[in-house]
Design a protein around this motif. Structure first.
Motif: not given
Length: 294
Positions: A27-29, A32-37, A198-206
């Motif tokens: 999820h942090n990498q 997409n929203d892997v936490n809620n998959l 809307r899932k939060g931060c990950y590399p390249g998100q900004e």
């Protein structure tokens, strides 16, 4: 009744991610929203550099005990190596499972045009039958993932039909030859369900968020034809010799190649050339009018 065609797809492989922290780690990498998959669901996702360039795009399948990352086979070792750099104390194991797990296609061949989804499909249904997961994709094809012995054998004609189907519908696969050449929007990952904003931060998100909301993307996916063989990763040039794009996917056809490329919006209708002097003729674009106006 139209007969389906099926084939093992050697250009795709599987990276297995296990361990109790697998979902939160990915999820942090990923984009997409892997936490809620949910279990028995899949989603598209990208893995990006901090500058927002796509290292690989993939399908993430939740099998219950593991998360399977389906991506270009020639990227798996590099992606696994990069992900392991960030595991630290997380309870996560990554393993290239391509020797035992395979990916196969299953489609009813059709020439019918397919519009991009009106709403990005963030979840894709997957069913487990006889040890094989069948993922229903938005372009009406089915991707089958499981033990190689349970999958159909490789059939060159059927593989080319599948690859042609995906190119005709604007579904790209980043390969080693063009890794880090595009941001997610250039590959339409935001329209195909590969980016959750809307899932939060990950590399390249900004970078990806800025491109989405400030209209900074000036290149998009376009399909071309050529009377010569063209390969993924080849740069594209206009008549003035300016570099204006890159080939993402290309397949041989009877009279040359069918090509999916990322090019500048301003030159999509022009006759472009590759580094090897192959000429490309415009067939269809896959980005929206609203994006073109940005």
């Amino acid at each position: 009744m139209t007969e389906t065609t099926a084939s093992l797809l050697p250009y795709l492989g599987v990276l297995k991610v296990s361990g109790e922290d697998r979902a939160s780690f990915l999820h942090n990498q990923l984009s997409n929203d892997v936490n809620n998959l949910p279990i028995a669901q899949a989603c598209y996702a990208t893995y990006n550099t901090p500058k927002g360039r796509v290292l690989a795009n993939m399908l993430v399948l939740n099998t219950g005990d593991e998360l399977w990352l389906i991506m270009s086979a020639d990227l798996i070792e590099a992606i696994a190596k990069r992900l392991r750099m960030f595991v630290l104390r997380s309870k996560v194991t990554l393993a290239n499972a391509s020797d035992s797990l395979g990916v196969a296609s299953n489609i009813v061949p059709t020439d019918e045009d397919y519009a991009l989804p009106e709403v990005p499909p963030l979840l894709l249904n997957a069913e487990l039958n006889d040890g094989v997961w069948r993922i229903a994709l938005p372009h009406e094809g089915v991707l089958c993932v499981g033990d190689i012995s349970a999958l159909p054998a490789h059939n060159e004609k059927a593989e080319l039909q599948w690859r042609s189907h995906e190119i005709n519908h604007g579904y790209p696969w980043i390969r080693a030859a063009n890794s880090e050449t595009c941001v997610a929007q250039m590959l339409n990952q935001h329209l195909l369900g590969g980016v959750h904003f809307r899932k939060g931060c990950y590399p390249g998100q900004e970078i990806i968020a800025r491109a989405q909301y400030r209209g900074q993307v000036k290149r998009g996916l376009v399909m071309y034809g050529s009377n010569q063989l063209v390969e993924a990763g080849e740069k594209l040039f206009d008549d003035a010799g300016e570099e204006v794009g890159v080939v993402i996917n290309a397949i041989p056809q009877a009279m040359g190649s069918l090509i999916l490329a990322v090019v500048k919006y301003s030159v999509e209708n022009e006759r472009l050339n590759t580094e090897k002097a192959a000429a490309l003729d415009f067939k269809r674009r896959f980005y929206t009018v609203a994006e073109e106006a940005q």
